[in-house]
Design a protein around this motif. Sequence first.
Motif, PDB file in Angstrom:
ATOM      1  N   PRO A  49       0.908  -1.187  -0.003  1.00  0.00           N
ATOM      2  CA  PRO A  49      -0.078  -0.041  -0.020  1.00  0.00           C
ATOM      3  C   PRO A  49       0.965   1.468   0.002  1.00  0.00           C
ATOM      4  O   PRO A  49       2.153   1.134   0.313  1.00  0.00           O
ATOM      5  CB  PRO A  49      -0.701   0.025   1.296  1.00  0.00           C
ATOM      6  CG  PRO A  49      -0.909  -1.472   1.674  1.00  0.00           C
ATOM      7  CD  PRO A  49       0.404  -2.109   1.126  1.00  0.00           C
ATOM      8  N   SER A  50       0.222   2.323  -0.371  1.00  0.00           N
ATOM      9  CA  SER A  50       1.221   3.601  -0.280  1.00  0.00           C
ATOM     10  C   SER A  50       1.437   4.148   0.997  1.00  0.00           C
ATOM     11  O   SER A  50       2.292   4.773   1.212  1.00  0.00           O
ATOM     12  CB  SER A  50       0.163   4.715  -1.115  1.00  0.00           C
ATOM     13  OG  SER A  50      -0.028   4.379  -2.476  1.00  0.00           O
TER      14      SER A  50
ATOM     15  N   PRO B  17      -5.369  -2.950   0.446  1.00  0.00           N
ATOM     16  CA  PRO B  17      -4.965  -4.570   0.238  1.00  0.00           C
ATOM     17  C   PRO B  17      -3.540  -4.553  -0.062  1.00  0.00           C
ATOM     18  O   PRO B  17      -3.020  -3.549  -0.856  1.00  0.00           O
ATOM     19  CB  PRO B  17      -5.820  -5.138  -0.710  1.00  0.00           C
ATOM     20  CG  PRO B  17      -6.073  -3.709  -1.435  1.00  0.00           C
ATOM     21  CD  PRO B  17      -6.291  -2.713  -0.398  1.00  0.00           C
ATOM     22  N   GLU B  27      -2.131 -10.264 -11.169  1.00  0.00           N
ATOM     23  CA  GLU B  27      -2.521  -8.829 -11.271  1.00  0.00           C
ATOM     24  C   GLU B  27      -1.681  -8.268 -12.514  1.00  0.00           C
ATOM     25  O   GLU B  27      -2.436  -7.549 -13.185  1.00  0.00           O
ATOM     26  CB  GLU B  27      -2.195  -8.326  -9.987  1.00  0.00           C
ATOM     27  CG  GLU B  27      -2.878  -6.675 -10.185  1.00  0.00           C
ATOM     28  CD  GLU B  27      -2.533  -5.885  -8.598  1.00  0.00           C
ATOM     29  OE1 GLU B  27      -3.463  -5.243  -8.101  1.00  0.00           O
ATOM     30  OE2 GLU B  27      -1.357  -6.097  -8.229  1.00  0.00           O
ATOM     31  N   GLN B 116      -4.115   3.800 -12.616  1.00  0.00           N
ATOM     32  CA  GLN B 116      -3.483   4.166 -11.118  1.00  0.00           C
ATOM     33  C   GLN B 116      -4.334   3.802  -9.920  1.00  0.00           C
ATOM     34  O   GLN B 116      -5.400   3.611 -10.122  1.00  0.00           O
ATOM     35  CB  GLN B 116      -3.171   5.868 -10.947  1.00  0.00           C
ATOM     36  CG  GLN B 116      -2.336   6.479 -12.189  1.00  0.00           C
ATOM     37  CD  GLN B 116      -1.876   7.693 -12.066  1.00  0.00           C
ATOM     38  OE1 GLN B 116      -2.596   8.703 -12.951  1.00  0.00           O
ATOM     39  NE2 GLN B 116      -1.548   8.088 -11.049  1.00  0.00           N
ATOM     40  N   ARG B 117      -3.469   4.057  -8.659  1.00  0.00           N
ATOM     41  CA  ARG B 117      -4.530   4.030  -7.350  1.00  0.00           C
ATOM     42  C   ARG B 117      -5.100   5.306  -7.186  1.00  0.00           C
ATOM     43  O   ARG B 117      -4.851   6.479  -7.693  1.00  0.00           O
ATOM     44  CB  ARG B 117      -3.329   3.709  -6.394  1.00  0.00           C
ATOM     45  CG  ARG B 117      -2.657   2.321  -6.487  1.00  0.00           C
ATOM     46  CD  ARG B 117      -1.608   2.573  -5.490  1.00  0.00           C
ATOM     47  NE  ARG B 117      -1.020   1.027  -5.470  1.00  0.00           N
ATOM     48  CZ  ARG B 117      -0.387   0.483  -4.623  1.00  0.00           C
ATOM     49  NH1 ARG B 117       0.188   1.208  -3.320  1.00  0.00           N
ATOM     50  NH2 ARG B 117       0.085  -0.923  -4.579  1.00  0.00           N
ATOM     51  N   TRP B 119      -8.030   6.743  -3.913  1.00  0.00           N
ATOM     52  CA  TRP B 119      -8.234   6.557  -2.456  1.00  0.00           C
ATOM     53  C   TRP B 119      -9.405   7.136  -1.925  1.00  0.00           C
ATOM     54  O   TRP B 119      -9.617   8.416  -2.389  1.00  0.00           O
ATOM     55  CB  TRP B 119      -6.896   7.201  -1.896  1.00  0.00           C
ATOM     56  CG  TRP B 119      -5.764   6.741  -1.826  1.00  0.00           C
ATOM     57  CD1 TRP B 119      -4.972   5.858  -0.891  1.00  0.00           C
ATOM     58  CD2 TRP B 119      -4.825   6.923  -2.879  1.00  0.00           C
ATOM     59  NE1 TRP B 119      -3.763   5.874  -1.622  1.00  0.00           N
ATOM     60  CE2 TRP B 119      -3.440   6.434  -2.547  1.00  0.00           C
ATOM     61  CE3 TRP B 119      -4.750   7.848  -4.166  1.00  0.00           C
ATOM     62  CZ2 TRP B 119      -2.287   6.475  -3.371  1.00  0.00           C
ATOM     63  CZ3 TRP B 119      -3.588   7.789  -4.931  1.00  0.00           C
ATOM     64  CH2 TRP B 119      -2.523   7.168  -4.713  1.00  0.00           C
ATOM     65  N   ARG B 130     -10.041   1.282   0.559  1.00  0.00           N
ATOM     66  CA  ARG B 130      -9.772   2.446   0.823  1.00  0.00           C
ATOM     67  C   ARG B 130      -8.709   3.038  -0.493  1.00  0.00           C
ATOM     68  O   ARG B 130      -8.383   4.092  -0.477  1.00  0.00           O
ATOM     69  CB  ARG B 130      -9.226   2.973   2.308  1.00  0.00           C
ATOM     70  CG  ARG B 130     -10.461   2.651   2.894  1.00  0.00           C
ATOM     71  CD  ARG B 130     -10.079   2.906   4.437  1.00  0.00           C
ATOM     72  NE  ARG B 130     -11.192   3.376   5.163  1.00  0.00           N
ATOM     73  CZ  ARG B 130     -11.070   3.918   6.645  1.00  0.00           C
ATOM     74  NH1 ARG B 130     -10.038   3.956   7.063  1.00  0.00           N
ATOM     75  NH2 ARG B 130     -12.198   4.099   7.166  1.00  0.00           N
ATOM     76  N   GLU B 131      -7.987   2.078  -0.822  1.00  0.00           N
ATOM     77  CA  GLU B 131      -6.897   2.327  -1.776  1.00  0.00           C
ATOM     78  C   GLU B 131      -7.040   1.196  -2.926  1.00  0.00           C
ATOM     79  O   GLU B 131      -6.968  -0.034  -2.760  1.00  0.00           O
ATOM     80  CB  GLU B 131      -5.459   2.319  -1.449  1.00  0.00           C
ATOM     81  CG  GLU B 131      -4.376   2.322  -2.343  1.00  0.00           C
ATOM     82  CD  GLU B 131      -3.093   2.305  -1.842  1.00  0.00           C
ATOM     83  OE1 GLU B 131      -2.160   3.119  -2.114  1.00  0.00           O
ATOM     84  OE2 GLU B 131      -2.712   1.265  -0.944  1.00  0.00           O
ATOM     85  N   TYR B 133      -7.073   0.130  -7.467  1.00  0.00           N
ATOM     86  CA  TYR B 133      -6.636   0.604  -8.914  1.00  0.00           C
ATOM     87  C   TYR B 133      -7.923   0.698  -9.472  1.00  0.00           C
ATOM     88  O   TYR B 133      -8.907   0.100  -9.491  1.00  0.00           O
ATOM     89  CB  TYR B 133      -5.896  -0.346  -9.346  1.00  0.00           C
ATOM     90  CG  TYR B 133      -4.313  -0.376  -9.223  1.00  0.00           C
ATOM     91  CD1 TYR B 133      -3.471   0.537 -10.094  1.00  0.00           C
ATOM     92  CD2 TYR B 133      -3.760  -1.157  -8.502  1.00  0.00           C
ATOM     93  CE1 TYR B 133      -2.265   0.771  -9.755  1.00  0.00           C
ATOM     94  CE2 TYR B 133      -2.339  -0.996  -8.208  1.00  0.00           C
ATOM     95  CZ  TYR B 133      -1.472  -0.153  -8.890  1.00  0.00           C
ATOM     96  OH  TYR B 133      -0.379  -0.095  -8.816  1.00  0.00           O
TER      97      TYR B 133
END
Lengths: 437, 437
Positions: A49-50, B17, B27, B116-117, B119, B130-131, B133
Amino acid sequence: MSDKKKIYKPKAISGFPEWLPEERLVEQRWFDHIRKTFESYGFCSIETPSVEEIDVLLAKGEVDKEIYAVERIHKDEDDSKESRLALHFDQTVPFARYTAQHFNELVFPFKRYQMQRVWRGERPQMGRMREFYQCDIDVINVDNLSINYDAELPAIIYEALEGLNIGRVQLRISNRKILMGLLDSLKITDHVSITRIIDKIEKLEAHQIEQLLSDEGLNKEQIAKVSTLAQVKGSVDVIRNLTAENDLMQEGIDELTVVLDNLSHLPDHGVVGDLSIVRGLDYYTGTVYETQLLDVPEFTGSVCSGGRYDDLAGGFINKHLPGVGISIGFSRLFDILRQTSPEKLGIGPKSPTDILVYVENADDSAKANETARALRERDFNVEVYHPVKKWEKHLKYTEKKQIPFVWYPKADGHEVKDMSNSNTTASDPKTWSKDND
Amino acid sequence: MSDKKKIYKPKAISGFPEWLPEERLVEQRWFDHIRKTFESYGFCSIETPSVEEIDVLLAKGEVDKEIYAVERIHKDEDDSKESRLALHFDQTVPFARYTAQHFNELVFPFKRYQMQRVWRGERPQMGRMREFYQCDIDVINVDNLSINYDAELPAIIYEALEGLNIGRVQLRISNRKILMGLLDSLKITDHVSITRIIDKIEKLEAHQIEQLLSDEGLNKEQIAKVSTLAQVKGSVDVIRNLTAENDLMQEGIDELTVVLDNLSHLPDHGVVGDLSIVRGLDYYTGTVYETQLLDVPEFTGSVCSGGRYDDLAGGFINKHLPGVGISIGFSRLFDILRQTSPEKLGIGPKSPTDILVYVENADDSAKANETARALRERDFNVEVYHPVKKWEKHLKYTEKKQIPFVWYPKADGHEVKDMSNSNTTASDPKTWSKDND
């Protein structure tokens, strides 16, 4: 709601770069090449995760990096029960945390690469960003880890950087045990301070280094021995012939010799033993790496660095997990080249399109779509130019985006225009290739 | 510093995750396939920073998504002078901002994809993170944009999802002008409330929908007409034969007909006109999409959605920029399959390695490295098993990671073991292929 259009004119956020499509295409090519190289050595990808819990980021003590905390704008009671989160500032701490957390599900030696963004709230300046990509590669094992991995990593990095076509790459490798052994033999106990001074050897004059060592309380003999050692630079034979003052120093010499021996397949300029390389971070315990771009003078410092650590995930798990790793400062490298020598990036087309299919008028769009599908099945990237406009317009679009070919589906057969020479030839989407146009 | 080892046992952060290497490999395969599909239609990649100014995120008014603010832990005076930053909650707002900001450097129609991700600080639950792609694909143009792009996007999405081998995919397409036209003809002015009710048609019984419409003040005739229209579902002919009550409704019917006609190359189950699709977001003005996975009952709702918008970047630039776009909720899809039908993901090896090269003892490592290099040059992913250990150990490692072949470099020639059948055959790294072992 008012009908009047309110304009909020956006501006770039300092330290958070973004690229134009043509730059991004090169960035993708770079990522693809680096990834392919990492995988060709059997490294698997992970992503974390970031964010991490702030406690995880600080597990190794106060961090000198500027950390960005992350918090919901609409906080409620539940939030205060949860741990505070922050964006990771590197990939090493998350990797250590990941390894500890999933220990039982991983196979060791665990060889992973990781290519993600990291965040540092530092003052932005040329080549220093607040959000940037790193490409990390590490091996970690339980209890012990063969020195051969210390040699394998720079071989991988050399291949990864060399394939970017940015000129000659030089790996500069040392082993901290050599200097530490010498310091022990000279009864110098403050290894950290001396390491920090040696780390500045490239930036300062010899007499300045001597002064700094003297300030630390070293006598003339100690200064002479330390600076002589730190100036050792050369091939594996230079390293092999060093005289060890004690076992630790000999161990360092032996390890560095193995590493350099294993890299003998690289060209002469590609690798050098260099005892001035110590790296600031105190978790390195043996091999240490820096990397120089010999043909990009604008790039000062090391484009990728790393080393051997004795027990990286020790803060998170009751196991002894030695590892070795290197990290490419990807975005800094990319941005410096982009700004100073864009020709080295080979920036070209604004899209991955090979062929533009022209639509004469709306009724032809079925035929155009069918043609495009046939060409895509043969692995070309094909766009259909849907706007039915003036004839010149599609050519202008093709030129601007640097699309190499335009395809004209016609009732009585097809024609292809090669934009490089403006030749138009009859063709068939099921058999056409770029070479026989 | 104390010598005692302090352990901070890390735990997963809810809603953020991370995958094991064998999951990540799948993935990556998914991302690669989706990217390849997008590029085969000539879309270019862009990436925007993870953060935007909060003012940019809120430019379209209060957002119902939970936003994460980002702030340096060690704030100083300079920070208060800068704009407040927050993590983006989708890729549409950043794309609009990017298009406005770089307007003069882009070629229009601007066709871009973005993976991209994003949030969102929402309560985490199965499939809601919560995060995560997103994979977005959009076309944006100045002043007007051909309806053919509305048809092209679902064709791309169908190919992208279909190639993931997760069963049958069904695109459900509507055009909001049809319902809006009907509402106008019935003198119903509150389009937003009616749209929200129609949006619930899948979840509620017919009489519940009627009750809700009645609560909004619709009379019996209005309710009958609206619910009859919202139940229209079928092929392009069903749509074509609808009777329009006014010009707007006819425009919607015509546009939807063009879109469905253009998708006639897809299998019958692949696409359906479905007037119950309206999408909640009020910026959609014409075509709207949802996508159903017919063979993954655990996946409720739409795996990817989108539509046509009249003027997306209007808040950031004084131009009229219509666009059409679709977004795949990538991580949600991946995670639901991972948890409910892992067999559909085809999770297998823990690394990309094709061949493991065995090192008998330390002296052999040069030969092993050389062998590995020869195999890598022929595009195999090869790892050298550096730890010199008991014989069985490397086989256990190979099995655990599901590496298909083990290579034994020997003084008098090489041998390869095929792990699938334990056969060992003599071979040469310069000519060997997976098929002739």
